[in-house]
Design a protein around this motif. Structure first.
Motif, PDB file in Angstrom:
ATOM      1  N   ASP A  12      53.450  32.677  62.396  1.00 32.12           N
ATOM      2  CA  ASP A  12      53.856  34.088  62.436  1.00 32.12           C
ATOM      3  C   ASP A  12      52.631  35.004  62.419  1.00 32.12           C
ATOM      4  OD1 ASP A  12      56.505  33.364  62.490  1.00 32.12           O
ATOM      5  OD2 ASP A  12      56.843  33.662  60.338  1.00 32.12           O
ATOM      6  N   LYS A  13      51.618  34.646  61.632  1.00 32.68           N
ATOM      7  CA  LYS A  13      50.380  35.440  61.595  1.00 32.68           C
ATOM      8  C   LYS A  13      49.696  35.448  62.957  1.00 32.68           C
ATOM      9  CE  LYS A  13      49.270  34.592  56.709  1.00 32.68           C
ATOM     10  NZ  LYS A  13      48.319  33.903  55.790  1.00 32.68           N
ATOM     11  N   LEU A  14      49.694  34.286  63.619  1.00 33.56           N
ATOM     12  CA  LEU A  14      49.067  34.182  64.930  1.00 33.56           C
ATOM     13  C   LEU A  14      49.764  35.086  65.934  1.00 33.56           C
ATOM     14  CD1 LEU A  14      46.988  32.728  66.770  1.00 33.56           C
ATOM     15  CD2 LEU A  14      48.720  30.955  67.151  1.00 33.56           C
ATOM     16  N   TRP A  15      51.096  35.042  65.954  1.00 32.88           N
ATOM     17  CA  TRP A  15      51.837  35.900  66.880  1.00 32.88           C
ATOM     18  C   TRP A  15      51.621  37.379  66.551  1.00 32.88           C
ATOM     19  CZ3 TRP A  15      53.356  34.608  71.396  1.00 32.88           C
ATOM     20  CH2 TRP A  15      53.801  33.305  71.673  1.00 32.88           C
ATOM     21  N   ALA A  16      51.580  37.712  65.264  1.00 33.40           N
ATOM     22  CA  ALA A  16      51.362  39.112  64.870  1.00 33.40           C
ATOM     23  C   ALA A  16      49.967  39.581  65.294  1.00 33.40           C
ATOM     24  CB  ALA A  16      51.538  39.258  63.365  1.00 33.40           C
ATOM     25  N   GLU A  17      48.996  38.690  65.193  1.00 36.15           N
ATOM     26  CA  GLU A  17      47.636  39.019  65.601  1.00 36.15           C
ATOM     27  C   GLU A  17      47.569  39.276  67.107  1.00 36.15           C
ATOM     28  OE1 GLU A  17      43.247  36.939  65.110  1.00 36.15           O
ATOM     29  OE2 GLU A  17      44.837  36.442  63.678  1.00 36.15           O
ATOM     30  N   LEU A  18      48.268  38.455  67.868  1.00 36.09           N
ATOM     31  CA  LEU A  18      48.310  38.655  69.317  1.00 36.09           C
ATOM     32  C   LEU A  18      48.991  39.984  69.658  1.00 36.09           C
ATOM     33  CD1 LEU A  18      47.974  37.782  72.259  1.00 36.09           C
ATOM     34  CD2 LEU A  18      50.075  36.423  72.031  1.00 36.09           C
ATOM     35  N   LYS A  19      50.075  40.293  68.975  1.00 35.84           N
ATOM     36  CA  LYS A  19      50.798  41.542  69.247  1.00 35.84           C
ATOM     37  C   LYS A  19      49.913  42.753  68.976  1.00 35.84           C
ATOM     38  CE  LYS A  19      55.213  43.828  68.310  1.00 35.84           C
ATOM     39  NZ  LYS A  19      56.484  43.750  67.530  1.00 35.84           N
ATOM     40  N   ALA A  20      49.131  42.686  67.901  1.00 33.12           N
ATOM     41  CA  ALA A  20      48.232  43.790  67.567  1.00 33.12           C
ATOM     42  C   ALA A  20      47.057  43.868  68.538  1.00 33.12           C
ATOM     43  CB  ALA A  20      47.725  43.628  66.134  1.00 33.12           C
ATOM     44  N   TYR A  21      46.562  42.711  68.995  1.00 34.05           N
ATOM     45  CA  TYR A  21      45.396  42.676  69.885  1.00 34.05           C
ATOM     46  C   TYR A  21      45.745  43.168  71.279  1.00 34.05           C
ATOM     47  CZ  TYR A  21      41.585  40.799  72.727  1.00 34.05           C
ATOM     48  OH  TYR A  21      40.548  40.668  73.616  1.00 34.05           O
TER      49      TYR A  21
END
Length: 343
Positions: free
Chosen positions: A292-301
């Motif tokens: 979930d952190k990885l997907w959230a990081e991608l969404k923010a990036y």
């Protein structure tokens, strides 16, 4: 004599099988003096890998170079090979794999032709073969999406099917392409071949596809990194690789060729799908939280890259919600594994 092609062979406790790899290059090239083989001992601890590499160098001093480094992992060994490469072109062959003799002769003939004509080609692509030790079967991977036997650009490529992406096994870069801009290889990390087959692509302005079955990719060792159990236990390595690939480009902004952008988006989506599937297979209690952190990081990036990777067909089916959805996701992965036989 100037070297046309340098092979980098990363070795870690490879004594049992590295001879086959090295001899396949020597024999396939007819011991040509314009070929170089760099055997990189990555701090082996359990066998005589370094001694074997040094013995090969003693026997073929103008061709084989033995290099030792403190243990840094596969990616660092790849870069150590590049650091020591004298060839115009650079190709990585893992120590448990090998090359086909006739295909290597064809590759060398083409590279020498480029050199004679003063023709710059940044990336030469060839086929590879999965060699399955358990049943003796072979799975040939070729590239119908590419123009054959001609120099072309990314704007001339076709559509790649999911089972036929360009992997490290199929790539032979001009060495200066890899050096110019560098490669963000993390230490002590598996699966960095995905970085190798992604980050340098926008630097490659001219390409050539030689449709020969050059690289023989051994599948079957229980400790092999692509073994399902091993990969599941190292899912954090895939998270690490995905983050590096993610932050290498804002693909919609940075990649001018629409066809290359489409290819790189699809490939990155596959990497995120692997993270999603194997996080679900993992026994790590924090696996889904980290995903979930990885997907959230991608969404923010990059929200557009996120939407493509998460909400396209592949992302949707590898991130189905609920327990039933999780079982469906894993079932789809199992079906793909049987079809493609990639591990």
């Amino acid at each position: 004599m100037n070297k046309i092609l340098s092979f980098g062979i990363p070795c870690y406790n490879s004594s049992a099988y590295m001879d086959h790899c090295i001899s396949s290059i020597l024999e396939g090239s007819d011991y040509a003096e314009d070929v170089q083989i760099i055997v990189v001992d990555d701090g082996s601890t359990k066998d005589d890998t370094l001694a074997k590499a040094q013995d090969w160098e003693r026997r073929y001093p103008g061709i084989v170079k033995a290099v030792h480094q403190e243990n840094g992992g596969h990616g660092i060994a790849v870069m150590k090979g590049l650091e020591n490469a004298d060839g115009t072109y650079y190709k990585v062959v893992d120590s448990d794999d090998w090359v086909d003799a006739d295909a290597l002769k064809a590759l060398l003939k083409q590279l020498r032709r480029f050199e004679e004509l003063g023709t710059r080609v940044d990336l030469v692509i060839s086929n590879y073969v999965y060699e399955h030790v358990e049943d003796g079967k072979q799975n040939f991977v070729s590239y119908e999406a590419l123009p054959k036997n001609k120099i072309f650009t990314w704007d001339e490529i076709g559509h790649f099917t999911m089972s036929k992406y360009l992997l490290m096994h199929s790539l032979c870069y001009r060495a200066d392409v890899l050096r110019d801009g560098g490669l963000p290889m993390p230490p002590h990390t598996f699966y960095v071949d995905n970085i190798y087959a992604y980050v340098p692509f926008p630097r490659c302005k001219t390409l050539y596809y030689l449709p020969v079955d050059l690289y023989r990719y051994f599948i079957g060792r229980e400790d092999q990194s692509v073994n399902e159990k091993v990969l599941t236990s190292r899912i954090d390595h895939y998270w690490r690789v995905a983050r590096i690939m993610m932050k290498s480009y804002h693909l919609y902004d940075d990649i001018k060729s629409a066809k290359l952008r489409s290819y790189m988006l699809s490939y990155f989506t596959i990497i995120m799908a692997i993270c999603s599937v194997f996080s679900r297979l993992s026994d790590r209690p924090d696996a889904m939280d980290e995903l979930d952190k990885l997907w959230a990081e991608l969404k923010a990036y990059d929200p557009r890259m996120y939407r493509h990777a998460k909400h396209g067909v592949v992302g949707t089916f590898t991130n189905l919600p609920t327990k039933v959805g999780e079982k469906t996701t894993i079932g789809l992965y199992k079906a793909a594994q049987k079809l493609v036989k990639f591990n």
